[in-house]
Design an enzyme around this catalytic site. Structure first.
Site, PDB file in Angstrom:
ATOM      1  N   ARG A  57      22.489  51.574  28.610  1.00  0.00           N
ATOM      2  CA  ARG A  57      21.558  50.439  28.578  1.00  0.00           C
ATOM      3  C   ARG A  57      20.343  50.765  27.705  1.00  0.00           C
ATOM      4  O   ARG A  57      19.788  49.878  27.055  1.00  0.00           O
ATOM      5  CB  ARG A  57      21.124  50.070  29.984  1.00  0.00           C
ATOM      6  CG  ARG A  57      22.259  49.377  30.710  1.00  0.00           C
ATOM      7  CD  ARG A  57      21.805  48.690  31.958  1.00  0.00           C
ATOM      8  NE  ARG A  57      22.864  47.806  32.407  1.00  0.00           N
ATOM      9  CZ  ARG A  57      23.123  47.527  33.674  1.00  0.00           C
ATOM     10  NH1 ARG A  57      22.375  48.043  34.626  1.00  0.00           N
ATOM     11  NH2 ARG A  57      24.101  46.705  33.992  1.00  0.00           N
ATOM     12  N   LYS A 218      38.011  36.237  45.071  1.00  0.00           N
ATOM     13  CA  LYS A 218      37.998  34.935  45.743  1.00  0.00           C
ATOM     14  C   LYS A 218      37.926  33.745  44.800  1.00  0.00           C
ATOM     15  O   LYS A 218      37.200  33.775  43.815  1.00  0.00           O
ATOM     16  CB  LYS A 218      36.778  34.882  46.663  1.00  0.00           C
ATOM     17  CG  LYS A 218      36.771  35.921  47.739  1.00  0.00           C
ATOM     18  CD  LYS A 218      35.805  35.464  48.804  1.00  0.00           C
ATOM     19  CE  LYS A 218      34.936  36.557  49.338  1.00  0.00           C
ATOM     20  NZ  LYS A 218      33.580  36.144  49.544  1.00  0.00           N
ATOM     21  N   GLY A 371      30.772  43.417  34.675  1.00  0.00           N
ATOM     22  CA  GLY A 371      31.174  43.782  36.023  1.00  0.00           C
ATOM     23  C   GLY A 371      32.512  44.477  36.086  1.00  0.00           C
ATOM     24  O   GLY A 371      32.804  45.365  35.279  1.00  0.00           O
ATOM     25  N   GLY A 394      26.894  39.025  36.369  1.00  0.00           N
ATOM     26  CA  GLY A 394      26.457  37.743  36.936  1.00  0.00           C
ATOM     27  C   GLY A 394      26.074  36.747  35.854  1.00  0.00           C
ATOM     28  O   GLY A 394      26.437  35.566  35.920  1.00  0.00           O
TER      29      GLY A 394
HETATM   30  P1  AMP Z   1      35.410  39.893  41.746  1.00  0.00           P
HETATM   31  O1  AMP Z   1      34.126  40.604  42.091  1.00  0.00           O
HETATM   32  O2  AMP Z   1      35.527  38.543  42.358  1.00  0.00           O
HETATM   33  O3  AMP Z   1      35.709  39.921  40.269  1.00  0.00           O
HETATM   34  O4  AMP Z   1      36.545  40.720  42.468  1.00  0.00           O
HETATM   35  C1  AMP Z   1      36.856  42.033  42.131  1.00  0.00           C
HETATM   36  C2  AMP Z   1      37.608  42.627  43.271  1.00  0.00           C
HETATM   37  O5  AMP Z   1      38.783  41.878  43.504  1.00  0.00           O
HETATM   38  C3  AMP Z   1      38.031  44.059  43.021  1.00  0.00           C
HETATM   39  O6  AMP Z   1      37.330  44.896  43.886  1.00  0.00           O
HETATM   40  C4  AMP Z   1      39.518  44.035  43.374  1.00  0.00           C
HETATM   41  O7  AMP Z   1      39.924  45.128  44.177  1.00  0.00           O
HETATM   42  C5  AMP Z   1      39.687  42.746  44.136  1.00  0.00           C
HETATM   43  N1  AMP Z   1      41.071  42.248  44.099  1.00  0.00           N
HETATM   44  C6  AMP Z   1      41.826  42.022  43.034  1.00  0.00           C
HETATM   45  N2  AMP Z   1      43.058  41.628  43.379  1.00  0.00           N
HETATM   46  C7  AMP Z   1      43.087  41.612  44.726  1.00  0.00           C
HETATM   47  C8  AMP Z   1      44.110  41.314  45.683  1.00  0.00           C
HETATM   48  N3  AMP Z   1      45.325  40.942  45.290  1.00  0.00           N
HETATM   49  N4  AMP Z   1      43.783  41.401  46.987  1.00  0.00           N
HETATM   50  C9  AMP Z   1      42.557  41.783  47.364  1.00  0.00           C
HETATM   51  N5  AMP Z   1      41.559  42.081  46.512  1.00  0.00           N
HETATM   52  C10 AMP Z   1      41.822  42.004  45.207  1.00  0.00           C
END
Ligand code: AMP
Length: 414
Positions: A57, A218, A371, A394
């Site tokens: 950074r 999610k 991220g 973010g």
């Molecule tokens: P996000 O912060 O929404 O981009 O989510 C990232 C997280 O999603 C990572 O920590 C992954 O381990 C999780 N992830 C990805 N695929 C799956 C899955 N099939 N089931 C549960 N968690 C997941």
């Protein structure tokens, strides 16, 4: 009778912006002899002894700082570090950043003991051209995150020009990221210029076919991204945990895979919207299922319509990778946000790594949201092959949602 509009989708309608304006940069104004306040992102990771463990950074901020020095500006830098929550806490001091910056620039950077107090005023009032002063952590004052107008004014009174070069905090309306622009001519530094160019151009003026890959945990976190992207892409690839809410919405059994029951209707609506807009929406056709959420869990590859009770999908399978690869090979622009499986576990990182490899070998503009996707690309060793990896998780997500980012919106238009 027509269904009432889904509130999840309605929520973001008013905040949406179609095109980001071209913003002035430090090149577009005369900085010679002027005091220039630069908001940087010096939120660097440190070990327990306060040693900086990753200087990227700081290195990333150097082009703007060097440009200002070369053009005879008096450079006043500011940043946050960690979450001191409005209190002065020694462990969040920018002292280690000052030392590293001095080393990188080859000149002494002076550190003020405060942000807008006596020390800052004294150090900045008698500056010579090419001198660099760093203010203490802006989050030592609780007025920073409250975007307090008086605090913004005091901060602005130290300088003649404001430069925002901290993309990672540009989605926050804080004093040092936006409020200060009410009182000073405000332009972007080179880091934000690059983010606007790659994220903005890819989103609003992509070379086609334009493919977006969305993964992560999610659906609820990415509703507005999906909603915005369906209006822009030719193909939307969905992986990661959120794929299972879509698979269930299509009537498939997903065993104990992660699912947001309250988002099933929304998933149906998004599938319908993609169809209406003629956007190809791809879901996994096979998955790597496990007995439990564990790095060593017993696992097997099954067809996406054959997930048994008691099994959970933790990664996309080989057929899915092949299917996604065929689409990505023809793409001219690809945006990726979110891992396609639980990439933290070696056993379930194949899908994410393979997609990273494919992106590293195609002839397309490849833009990676910050991220987890950036971490996954780094881990897979393909960071150098990407056109652009966003410096803000973010902030890039909100950019993809089509939201106005206050730290960019406040800058002067070209
Ligand atoms: P996000 O912060 O929404 O981009 O989510 C990232 C997280 O999603 C990572 O920590 C992954 O381990 C999780 N992830 C990805 N695929 C799956 C899955 N099939 N089931 C549960 N968690 C997941």
């Amino acid at each position: 009778m027509k269904n009432p509009p889904n509130p999840d989708l309605m929520l973001f309608k008013t905040k949406k912006t179609e095109v980001f304006m071209d913003k002035k940069t430090v090149r577009d104004i005369d900085v010679s002899g002027k005091k220039v306040l630069v908001r940087c992102d010096f939120n660097v990771p440190q070990d327990e002894n306060g040693n900086i463990t990753d200087t990227r950074r700081i290195v990333g901020a150097l082009p703007t700082i060097k440009y200002l020095i070369e053009h005879n500006a008096k450079v006043i830098l500011c940043s946050h570090l960690g979450r001191p929550k409005g209190e002065v806490k020694k462990e969040f001091s920018l002292k280690p950043v000052k030392d590293e910056l001095s080393r990188q620039l080859g000149c002494e950077v002076k550190l003020a003991d405060d942000i807008v107090g006596e020390s800052a005023k004294t150090l900045t009032s008698n500056m010579k051209e090419k001198e660099v002063v760093l203010l203490e952590n802006v989050r030592f004052d609780k007025r920073e995150e409250a975007n307090d107008r008086e605090f913004s004014k005091e901060l602005a009174s130290l300088a003649d020009i404001y430069v925002n070069d901290a993309f990672g905090t540009s989605h926050r309306a804080h004093s040092s990221t936006a409020g200060v622009a009410e009182f000073l001519p405000a332009v972007s530094g080179f880091l934000i210029e690059k983010e606007i160019k790659f994220l903005g151009d890819s989103l609003n003026n992509p070379q086609r076919p334009f493919v977006a890959i969305l993964g992560g945990k999610k659906v609820s976190d990415k509703i507005s991204v999906i909603n915005n992207l369906i209006d822009k892409v030719d193909t939307l690839i969905i992986g990661g945990g959120m794929a299972y809410t879509f698979l269930k919405a299509k009537g498939l059994n997903i065993g104990s895979s992660i699912c947001e029951e309250d988002k099933l209707d929304l998933a149906k609506e998004l599938l319908e919207k993609a169809k209406t807009k003629n956007v190809e929406l791809l879901l996994p056709v096979d998955v790597n299922v496990a007995k439990e959420y564990d790095k060593d869990a017993e696992s097997k590859i099954v067809s996406a319509d054959k997930i048994e009770d008691g099994w959970m999908g933790l990664d996309i399978g080989p057929e899915t990778i092949k299917k996604y690869e065929a689409v990505l090979k023809n793409a001219k622009t690809v945006m990726w946000n979110g891992p396609l499986g639980v990439f933290e576990f070696e056993k379930f990182s194949t899908g994410t790594n393979e997609i990273a490899k494919i992106l590293g070998n195609i002839d397309a503009t490849t833009v990676i949201g910050g991220g987890d996707s950036a971490a996954a690309i780094e881990k897979a060793g393909f960071a150098d092959k990407m056109t652009h990896i966003s410096t803000g998780g973010g902030a890039s997500l909100e950019f993809l949602e089509g939201k106005v980012l206050p730290g960019i919106d406040c800058l002067q238009d070209l």
